[in-house]
Design an enzyme around this catalytic site. Structure first.
Site, PDB file in Angstrom:
ATOM      1  N   ASN A   1      73.842 -10.216 -18.362  1.00  0.00           N
ATOM      2  CA  ASN A   1      74.672  -9.040 -18.080  1.00  0.00           C
ATOM      3  C   ASN A   1      75.507  -9.530 -17.066  1.00  0.00           C
ATOM      4  OD1 ASN A   1      72.484  -9.494 -16.468  1.00  0.00           O
ATOM      5  ND2 ASN A   1      72.765  -7.416 -15.399  1.00  0.00           N
TER       6      ASN A   1
ATOM      7  N   LYS B   1      71.410 -22.820 -16.983  1.00  0.00           N
ATOM      8  CA  LYS B   1      70.783 -22.468 -18.436  1.00  0.00           C
ATOM      9  C   LYS B   1      71.387 -20.784 -18.497  1.00  0.00           C
ATOM     10  CE  LYS B   1      68.046 -20.680 -20.746  1.00  0.00           C
ATOM     11  NZ  LYS B   1      68.379 -19.355 -21.878  1.00  0.00           N
TER      12      LYS B   1
ATOM     13  N   GLY C   1      66.658 -11.941 -13.452  1.00  0.00           N
ATOM     14  CA  GLY C   1      66.237 -11.593 -14.596  1.00  0.00           C
ATOM     15  C   GLY C   1      64.894 -10.448 -14.707  1.00  0.00           C
TER      16      GLY C   1
ATOM     17  N   LEU D   1      65.236  -9.837  -9.264  1.00  0.00           N
ATOM     18  CA  LEU D   1      64.232  -9.373 -10.563  1.00  0.00           C
ATOM     19  C   LEU D   1      64.349  -7.910 -10.636  1.00  0.00           C
ATOM     20  CD1 LEU D   1      61.053 -11.321  -9.634  1.00  0.00           C
ATOM     21  CD2 LEU D   1      62.830 -12.078 -10.902  1.00  0.00           C
TER      22      LEU D   1
ATOM     23  N   CYS E   1      71.159  -4.656 -12.359  1.00  0.00           N
ATOM     24  CA  CYS E   1      70.020  -4.945 -11.704  1.00  0.00           C
ATOM     25  C   CYS E   1      69.711  -3.734 -10.780  1.00  0.00           C
ATOM     26  CB  CYS E   1      69.982  -6.040 -11.225  1.00  0.00           C
ATOM     27  SG  CYS E   1      71.387  -6.622 -10.249  1.00  0.00           S
TER      28      CYS E   1
HETATM   29  P1  NDP Z   1      64.570 -12.436 -19.177  1.00  0.00           P
HETATM   30  O1  NDP Z   1      63.988 -12.298 -17.533  1.00  0.00           O
HETATM   31  O2  NDP Z   1      63.367 -12.828 -20.007  1.00  0.00           O
HETATM   32  O3  NDP Z   1      65.776 -13.577 -19.314  1.00  0.00           O
HETATM   33  C1  NDP Z   1      66.568 -13.613 -18.157  1.00  0.00           C
HETATM   34  C2  NDP Z   1      67.040 -15.172 -18.206  1.00  0.00           C
HETATM   35  O4  NDP Z   1      65.681 -16.007 -18.283  1.00  0.00           O
HETATM   36  C3  NDP Z   1      67.707 -15.724 -19.728  1.00  0.00           C
HETATM   37  O5  NDP Z   1      68.609 -16.563 -19.236  1.00  0.00           O
HETATM   38  C4  NDP Z   1      66.523 -16.034 -20.602  1.00  0.00           C
HETATM   39  O6  NDP Z   1      67.012 -16.816 -21.337  1.00  0.00           O
HETATM   40  C5  NDP Z   1      65.776 -16.945 -19.585  1.00  0.00           C
HETATM   41  N1  NDP Z   1      64.404 -17.029 -19.653  1.00  0.00           N
HETATM   42  C6  NDP Z   1      63.712 -16.241 -20.324  1.00  0.00           C
HETATM   43  N2  NDP Z   1      62.170 -16.936 -20.434  1.00  0.00           N
HETATM   44  C7  NDP Z   1      62.383 -17.978 -19.822  1.00  0.00           C
HETATM   45  C8  NDP Z   1      61.449 -19.213 -19.351  1.00  0.00           C
HETATM   46  N3  NDP Z   1      60.352 -18.892 -19.899  1.00  0.00           N
HETATM   47  N4  NDP Z   1      62.046 -20.277 -18.613  1.00  0.00           N
HETATM   48  C9  NDP Z   1      63.127 -20.054 -18.333  1.00  0.00           C
HETATM   49  N5  NDP Z   1      64.117 -19.406 -18.446  1.00  0.00           N
HETATM   50  C10 NDP Z   1      63.516 -18.259 -19.229  1.00  0.00           C
HETATM   51  O7  NDP Z   1      65.270 -10.985 -19.648  1.00  0.00           O
HETATM   52  P2  NDP Z   1      65.405 -10.620 -21.225  1.00  0.00           P
HETATM   53  O8  NDP Z   1      66.814 -11.267 -21.399  1.00  0.00           O
HETATM   54  O9  NDP Z   1      64.227 -10.775 -22.254  1.00  0.00           O
HETATM   55  O10 NDP Z   1      65.435  -8.938 -20.889  1.00  0.00           O
HETATM   56  C11 NDP Z   1      64.354  -8.281 -20.523  1.00  0.00           C
HETATM   57  C12 NDP Z   1      64.367  -7.430 -19.350  1.00  0.00           C
HETATM   58  O11 NDP Z   1      64.754  -7.843 -18.158  1.00  0.00           O
HETATM   59  C13 NDP Z   1      65.523  -6.372 -19.658  1.00  0.00           C
HETATM   60  O12 NDP Z   1      65.210  -5.390 -20.435  1.00  0.00           O
HETATM   61  C14 NDP Z   1      65.912  -6.111 -18.235  1.00  0.00           C
HETATM   62  O13 NDP Z   1      64.827  -4.843 -17.578  1.00  0.00           O
HETATM   63  C15 NDP Z   1      65.199  -7.386 -17.319  1.00  0.00           C
HETATM   64  N6  NDP Z   1      66.731  -8.240 -16.946  1.00  0.00           N
HETATM   65  C16 NDP Z   1      66.959  -7.908 -15.788  1.00  0.00           C
HETATM   66  C17 NDP Z   1      68.211  -8.486 -15.244  1.00  0.00           C
HETATM   67  C18 NDP Z   1      68.697  -8.395 -13.956  1.00  0.00           C
HETATM   68  O14 NDP Z   1      69.900  -8.608 -13.737  1.00  0.00           O
HETATM   69  N7  NDP Z   1      67.837  -7.762 -13.159  1.00  0.00           N
HETATM   70  C19 NDP Z   1      68.993  -9.258 -16.176  1.00  0.00           C
HETATM   71  C20 NDP Z   1      68.475  -9.502 -17.410  1.00  0.00           C
HETATM   72  C21 NDP Z   1      67.410  -9.060 -17.788  1.00  0.00           C
HETATM   73  P3  NDP Z   1      67.270 -16.262 -22.919  1.00  0.00           P
HETATM   74  O15 NDP Z   1      68.076 -15.009 -22.838  1.00  0.00           O
HETATM   75  O16 NDP Z   1      68.142 -17.446 -23.476  1.00  0.00           O
HETATM   76  O17 NDP Z   1      65.907 -16.475 -23.575  1.00  0.00           O
END
Ligand code: NDP
Length: 503
Positions: A161, A184, A237, A260, A293
């Site tokens: 996002n 990344k 994330g 987070l 977020c």
């Molecule tokens: P994640 O927290 O899993 O992903 C966020 C980032 O972390 C992406 O770049 C992802 O890469 C990366 N990532 C995932 N797993 C790992 C790992 N083991 N080691 C290092 N990097 C990693 O979120 P999701 O995209 O799965 O979304 C799930 C939920 O997370 C959403 O529904 C939302 O609730 C929340 N979220 C919150 C955000 C915020 O701004 N607060 C932003 C995004 C998500 P990749 O996408 O390539 O797997």
């Protein structure tokens, strides 16, 4: 902007290491999907641990390279400013790229691309203002001072996002300080980070200062967060992934900055202008299809105006236009991922099972034009209670739960009754009450009579499960630099070598 990213549609793009695009060692490329159609639109490289190691080696070499290490802070600032200028020059192309990749509204992306250059300018100006200090120690003929230095290689894990805006918030200060970076981006929205990497070179940064490794979290992300060559991680994330990254980083004693997400409350007192407060709640939770977020996804309304407020909120929600993100009159585009749509549907279903009532939305749009995309109607769930799953967990979609309250004490318990603590909003004309709220709420940001009023000049971040560390303002310059204490003895005196010199 160089042609590589401009001609991305239908093509494939490599990793950006040491100032150029390179093929992944495995030779594997993965499709990125257009959220408006669910169809693939380009392919990015799947980086593995060897690719990550190469990117970190490049960033470490850049750190030692006199072209970067011996650059004056003023010259670094000029490069950061130039990068911001290039973002502005390419604002339209970057906005379109972002919009195509993650489905965010074109008008919102255009606004972001106009704001991002200001952020580069702001941090460019700080490049030569990060001062150490002189310490008046209890010793004669001694100069004791602190130096501020770059941390080293910063690993940045960027979500899907608003990737460019998220990236800028830490990239600009990191570069202004003199760090080097391995980014990344999310596999779901990597295009803009790759485009920016090209602009970094065009701005005149030495190769290796910014590297971008694409691929999924489980492979590329894991490799980056386990690499011993990273000085600090930035992550935005989910809490679950944040915990995992922090555990990996702990193996190398690397600190993290964690943003987070949240389950942020918006509190409405009965002395407000209802339409204005409704507008604020809509902006807080439905903008960007709820994929922010700080989304104000729990709304608590003082009982005397509860019914009128809900009626106005529902009426306003019905006027929201869900549509193609590139159309000017669209208010809500698609969700960025198919998985996100499924997640939103699941949360709404769980809410109704637990007793919440759908007052607006609660389904995919009926328009056949939108049937192939990952769209969801903005949704108001009333009779919501904090114990319900959709009120406890971050949905990251256009869903708000609404509930009444009677006393300020009850409101504080409701608002703070969450594991998260990122943002909060209160709507009232009573300044004493607003300040009591600001003091008692457990959240990194408190908005009074506004919401999502973001500023890179002030430090933002979370409490509780929303993470730690701060972005924005001068605070971030301290977060991404380190202190070194230097002591000079100019007394020419001979000391007893076996007694520590305390005076
Ligand atoms: P994640 O927290 O899993 O992903 C966020 C980032 O972390 C992406 O770049 C992802 O890469 C990366 N990532 C995932 N797993 C790992 C790992 N083991 N080691 C290092 N990097 C990693 O979120 P999701 O995209 O799965 O979304 C799930 C939920 O997370 C959403 O529904 C939302 O609730 C929340 N979220 C919150 C955000 C915020 O701004 N607060 C932003 C995004 C998500 P990749 O996408 O390539 O797997």
């Amino acid at each position: 902007m160089k042609t590589t990213v401009q001609t991305l549609a239908g093509s494939r793009i490599g990793l950006f290491i040491d100032g150029r695009f390179v093929a992944p060692r495995s030779g594997t490329y993965v499709p990125s999907y257009d959220p408006t159609t669910g169809e693939p639109w380009y392919e990015f490289a799947q980086g593995d641990s060897d690719d990550v190691a190469e990117a970190v080696a490049s960033a470490r070499a850049a750190l030692a390279d006199p072209a970067w290490r011996r650059m004056t802070q003023t010259d670094r600032g000029k490069l950061v400013r130039r990068l911001g200028d290039l973002v502005l020059e390419n604002a339209d192309a970057l906005a379109r790229l972002e919009c195509r990749d993650n489905g965010k509204l074109l008008k919102e992306m255009r606004a972001q691309m106009r704001a991002i250059p200001d952020s580069y300018l702001y941090f460019a100006g700080m490049a030569d203002k990060l001062q150490g200090d002189t310490i008046p120690v209890n010793k004669l003929d001694t100069l004791n001072f602190n130096l501020r230095e770059p941390l080293g290689v910063v690993g940045m894990i960027i979500p899907w996002n608003s990737p460019l805006m998220m990236l800028t918030g830490t990239l600009a200060p990191c570069l202004a300080i003199g760090n080097t970076v391995v980014v990344k981006p999310s596999e779901h929205a990597a295009a803009s980070s790759l485009a920016l990497a090209e602009l970094v070179i065009e701005a005149g940064f030495p190769p290796g200062v910014v590297n971008v490794v694409t691929g999924d979290g489980a492979t590329t992300g894991e490799a980056l967060t386990r690499h011993p060559g990273i000085a600090k991680y930035v992550f935005t994330g989910s809490t679950a992934t944040g915990r995992r990254i922090a555990a990996n980083a702990a193996g190398n004693l690397a600190p993290c900055q964690m943003e987070l997400g949240g389950k942020s409350p918006q509190v409405i007192f009965s002395d407000v202008d209802i339409d204005r407060a409704v507008n604020g709640v809509v902006s807080g939770v439905f903008a960007a299809a709820g994929q922010t977020c700080v989304a104000g996804s729990r709304c608590f309304v003082e009982r005397p105006i509860y019914d009128r407020f809900v009626e106005a909120l529902v009426a306003r929600t019905h006027r929201i236009k869900v549509g193609h993100p590139q159309e000017e009159d669209t208010d809500i585009g698609p969700l960025a991922l198919a998985a996100q749509l499924a997640k939103v549907e699941d949360y709404v279903a769980s809410g109704t099972r637990e007793g919440a009532r759908v007052a607006a939305g609660g389904r995919r749009p009926q328009d056949p034009e939108l049937a192939r995309g990952w769209y969801y109607e903005p949704t108001v769930l009333t009779e919501a209670r904090n114990e319900m799953r959709f009120m406890r967990e971050e949905i990251f979609g256009p869903v708000v739960g609404v509930a009444p309250f009677d006393t300020e004490e009850e409101m504080v318990a409701l608002a703070n009754g969450t594991d998260y603590g990122l943002a909060s909003g209160v709507w009232t004309r009573d300044i004493d009450r607003a300040m009591r709220f600001a003091r008692t709420i457990e959240a990194g940001t408190v908005w009074i009579n506004t919401y999502r009023s973001a500023a890179y000049m002030s430090a933002n971040g979370g409490m509780k499960n929303s993470g730690y560390g701060r972005r924005g303002g001068f605070e971030v310059m301290r977060e991404f630099s380190r202190l070194k204490n230097v002591v000079i003895d100019y007394s020419s005196a001979m000391q007893d070598p076996f007694v520590i010199r305390l005076r």
